[in-house]
Design a protein around this motif. Sequence first.
Motif, PDB file in Angstrom:
ATOM      1  N   LEU A 177      14.925 -18.549  -0.727  1.00 28.47           N
ATOM      2  CA  LEU A 177      16.074 -19.166  -0.063  1.00 28.47           C
ATOM      3  C   LEU A 177      16.842 -20.066  -1.028  1.00 28.47           C
ATOM      4  CD1 LEU A 177      14.539 -20.107   3.407  1.00 28.47           C
ATOM      5  CD2 LEU A 177      16.393 -18.472   3.000  1.00 28.47           C
ATOM      6  N   GLY A 178      16.096 -20.826  -1.829  1.00 28.01           N
ATOM      7  CA  GLY A 178      16.748 -21.693  -2.817  1.00 28.01           C
ATOM      8  C   GLY A 178      17.544 -20.881  -3.827  1.00 28.01           C
ATOM      9  N   ALA A 179      16.971 -19.752  -4.295  1.00 27.22           N
ATOM     10  CA  ALA A 179      17.675 -18.885  -5.248  1.00 27.22           C
ATOM     11  C   ALA A 179      18.931 -18.293  -4.623  1.00 27.22           C
ATOM     12  CB  ALA A 179      16.739 -17.759  -5.706  1.00 27.22           C
ATOM     13  N   PHE A 180      18.828 -17.932  -3.350  1.00 23.99           N
ATOM     14  CA  PHE A 180      19.988 -17.388  -2.643  1.00 23.99           C
ATOM     15  C   PHE A 180      21.134 -18.402  -2.600  1.00 23.99           C
ATOM     16  CE2 PHE A 180      22.219 -17.224   1.471  1.00 23.99           C
ATOM     17  CZ  PHE A 180      22.849 -15.993   1.364  1.00 23.99           C
ATOM     18  N   PHE A 181      20.836 -19.634  -2.239  1.00 28.55           N
ATOM     19  CA  PHE A 181      21.891 -20.639  -2.127  1.00 28.55           C
ATOM     20  C   PHE A 181      22.423 -21.067  -3.507  1.00 28.55           C
ATOM     21  CE2 PHE A 181      20.000 -21.252   2.142  1.00 28.55           C
ATOM     22  CZ  PHE A 181      21.157 -21.033   2.884  1.00 28.55           C
ATOM     23  N   LEU A 182      21.568 -21.077  -4.514  1.00 26.21           N
ATOM     24  CA  LEU A 182      22.045 -21.339  -5.880  1.00 26.21           C
ATOM     25  C   LEU A 182      22.987 -20.232  -6.348  1.00 26.21           C
ATOM     26  CD1 LEU A 182      18.884 -22.678  -7.761  1.00 26.21           C
ATOM     27  CD2 LEU A 182      21.019 -23.904  -7.372  1.00 26.21           C
ATOM     28  N   ALA A 183      22.597 -18.982  -6.081  1.00 30.62           N
ATOM     29  CA  ALA A 183      23.448 -17.852  -6.449  1.00 30.62           C
ATOM     30  C   ALA A 183      24.780 -17.912  -5.704  1.00 30.62           C
ATOM     31  CB  ALA A 183      22.723 -16.536  -6.137  1.00 30.62           C
ATOM     32  N   CYS A 201      17.863 -17.497 -15.509  1.00 31.74           N
ATOM     33  CA  CYS A 201      18.013 -18.825 -14.887  1.00 31.74           C
ATOM     34  C   CYS A 201      17.152 -18.993 -13.637  1.00 31.74           C
ATOM     35  CB  CYS A 201      19.480 -19.080 -14.549  1.00 31.74           C
ATOM     36  SG  CYS A 201      20.561 -19.145 -15.990  1.00 31.74           S
ATOM     37  N   LEU A 202      17.311 -18.091 -12.661  1.00 33.07           N
ATOM     38  CA  LEU A 202      16.583 -18.239 -11.398  1.00 33.07           C
ATOM     39  C   LEU A 202      15.070 -18.080 -11.566  1.00 33.07           C
ATOM     40  CD1 LEU A 202      19.016 -16.507  -8.866  1.00 33.07           C
ATOM     41  CD2 LEU A 202      18.700 -18.954  -9.315  1.00 33.07           C
ATOM     42  N   PRO A 203      14.568 -17.097 -12.352  1.00 31.45           N
ATOM     43  CA  PRO A 203      13.121 -17.041 -12.575  1.00 31.45           C
ATOM     44  C   PRO A 203      12.566 -18.294 -13.249  1.00 31.45           C
ATOM     45  CG  PRO A 203      14.121 -14.966 -13.203  1.00 31.45           C
ATOM     46  CD  PRO A 203      15.244 -15.922 -12.935  1.00 31.45           C
ATOM     47  N   LEU A 204      13.332 -18.879 -14.187  1.00 30.61           N
ATOM     48  CA  LEU A 204      12.884 -20.097 -14.859  1.00 30.61           C
ATOM     49  C   LEU A 204      12.762 -21.247 -13.868  1.00 30.61           C
ATOM     50  CD1 LEU A 204      12.210 -21.587 -17.486  1.00 30.61           C
ATOM     51  CD2 LEU A 204      14.661 -22.026 -17.777  1.00 30.61           C
ATOM     52  N   ILE A 205      13.773 -21.423 -13.025  1.00 30.34           N
ATOM     53  CA  ILE A 205      13.769 -22.524 -12.052  1.00 30.34           C
ATOM     54  C   ILE A 205      12.631 -22.354 -11.045  1.00 30.34           C
ATOM     55  CG2 ILE A 205      15.067 -23.594 -10.170  1.00 30.34           C
ATOM     56  CD1 ILE A 205      17.633 -22.859 -11.768  1.00 30.34           C
ATOM     57  N   THR A 206      12.521 -21.155 -10.460  1.00 30.06           N
ATOM     58  CA  THR A 206      11.528 -20.941  -9.398  1.00 30.06           C
ATOM     59  C   THR A 206      10.096 -20.959  -9.954  1.00 30.06           C
ATOM     60  OG1 THR A 206      11.948 -18.557  -9.661  1.00 30.06           O
ATOM     61  CG2 THR A 206      13.059 -19.672  -7.853  1.00 30.06           C
ATOM     62  N   THR A 207       9.903 -20.467 -11.178  1.00 29.43           N
ATOM     63  CA  THR A 207       8.559 -20.477 -11.773  1.00 29.43           C
ATOM     64  C   THR A 207       8.151 -21.890 -12.163  1.00 29.43           C
ATOM     65  OG1 THR A 207       8.889 -18.220 -12.596  1.00 29.43           O
ATOM     66  CG2 THR A 207       7.092 -19.493 -13.567  1.00 29.43           C
ATOM     67  N   LEU A 208       9.069 -22.661 -12.710  1.00 32.09           N
ATOM     68  CA  LEU A 208       8.759 -24.061 -13.020  1.00 32.09           C
ATOM     69  C   LEU A 208       8.432 -24.825 -11.748  1.00 32.09           C
ATOM     70  CD1 LEU A 208      11.349 -25.005 -15.807  1.00 32.09           C
ATOM     71  CD2 LEU A 208       8.866 -24.739 -16.034  1.00 32.09           C
ATOM     72  N   GLY A 209       9.144 -24.518 -10.668  1.00 31.07           N
ATOM     73  CA  GLY A 209       8.816 -25.135  -9.380  1.00 31.07           C
ATOM     74  C   GLY A 209       7.403 -24.800  -8.949  1.00 31.07           C
ATOM     75  N   ALA A 210       6.999 -23.542  -9.154  1.00 29.95           N
ATOM     76  CA  ALA A 210       5.640 -23.132  -8.800  1.00 29.95           C
ATOM     77  C   ALA A 210       4.601 -23.847  -9.661  1.00 29.95           C
ATOM     78  CB  ALA A 210       5.500 -21.613  -8.960  1.00 29.95           C
ATOM     79  N   VAL A 211       4.908 -24.051 -10.942  1.00 32.67           N
ATOM     80  CA  VAL A 211       4.007 -24.783 -11.842  1.00 32.67           C
ATOM     81  C   VAL A 211       3.847 -26.222 -11.368  1.00 32.67           C
ATOM     82  CG1 VAL A 211       3.756 -25.708 -14.185  1.00 32.67           C
ATOM     83  CG2 VAL A 211       4.463 -23.331 -13.847  1.00 32.67           C
ATOM     84  N   LEU A 212       4.971 -26.858 -11.046  1.00 34.20           N
ATOM     85  CA  LEU A 212       4.931 -28.247 -10.582  1.00 34.20           C
ATOM     86  C   LEU A 212       4.184 -28.369  -9.261  1.00 34.20           C
ATOM     87  CD1 LEU A 212       8.574 -29.377 -11.468  1.00 34.20           C
ATOM     88  CD2 LEU A 212       6.446 -29.999 -12.648  1.00 34.20           C
ATOM     89  N   TYR A 213       4.278 -27.327  -8.433  1.00 34.09           N
ATOM     90  CA  TYR A 213       3.562 -27.351  -7.155  1.00 34.09           C
ATOM     91  C   TYR A 213       2.055 -27.229  -7.354  1.00 34.09           C
ATOM     92  CZ  TYR A 213       2.680 -26.551  -2.209  1.00 34.09           C
ATOM     93  OH  TYR A 213       2.234 -26.667  -0.921  1.00 34.09           O
ATOM     94  N   GLY A 214       1.656 -26.599  -8.477  1.00 33.75           N
ATOM     95  CA  GLY A 214       0.237 -26.501  -8.774  1.00 33.75           C
ATOM     96  C   GLY A 214      -0.325 -25.101  -8.834  1.00 33.75           C
TER      97      GLY A 214
END
Length: 311
Positions: A76-82, A235-248
Amino acid sequence: MNLIVQTLTITAPVFVMLFVGAAIRRLGWIDAAFISTASSLVFRGTMPVLLFLSLLKADLSQLKLELVLYFALATLGAFFLAWAWAIYRCPREDRGVYVQGTFRGNNGIIGLALSSTLYGDYGMSLGGVLAAVAILLYNSLSAMILAFYSTEVKASPRSILLSIAQNPLIIGVLAGVPFAYWQIGLPDWLLVSAESFAHMTLPLALICIGGSLSLNALRAERDLALSATWMKVACLPLITTLGAVLYGFRGADLGVLFLNFASPTAAASFVMAQAIRANYELAAAIIVLTTLAAALTMNIGILVLQAIGWA
């Protein structure tokens, strides 16, 4: 090296079918009328059946609520960013095609195959669940954004909801949910017939995409297609994957998430754009460029994650 070879093994047939479509269009074996009819068949018939069967085979016992919830929220976040980027980047009439080409991935084929290659049965099971979730999200959001910017339909809340409810891909997904949840099987004869029908989806869709491509169209859509490709595979894979890393998330969970986020644009985006008479040439160009670029970026991404020790 094995992942690189596997990626090329999966993506190479895609390009072969695109070239076949372009070649037979040039030879005069197919024409615009065939492409329109075949795309309609894929949209109304073969692809809904394929999505239904994909859900039918999903192993929901592997459902990890926390991981699936993150995947859904990240999508959903990627959709709204796009969408936000499209408002800045695109002419209004192309925004729907640009957005769906930027945020929806080929999870059910490329993402799932690479997840299985890298993480075995666990990757296959988890990838299958994420593909099922992606099917519902991608098609609902794509139907909404295409209807919102459609020149054929007045963009009111009622018309957008009606467009989503009447979308054959959505119907195929919703029909498959109870079968997946309650593990309802189909008779063998019906399952074999449905699979034979559904197997036409990818080659027929790719032939239509290839037949719609031309050097003039690629040049005309180059800037928007390159912009969408940069967003989709970097861009979107970098953002969403970093988010997953930060989440744990770590290990196979993180690797499967990345492979799904980084997958190139699905062929369904062309079929949906063609169905509503949107800029299908832009949709085709985005599919071609993201598939080409993802063969490189997916390998770089997973190698970096493994080198760091996160996947």
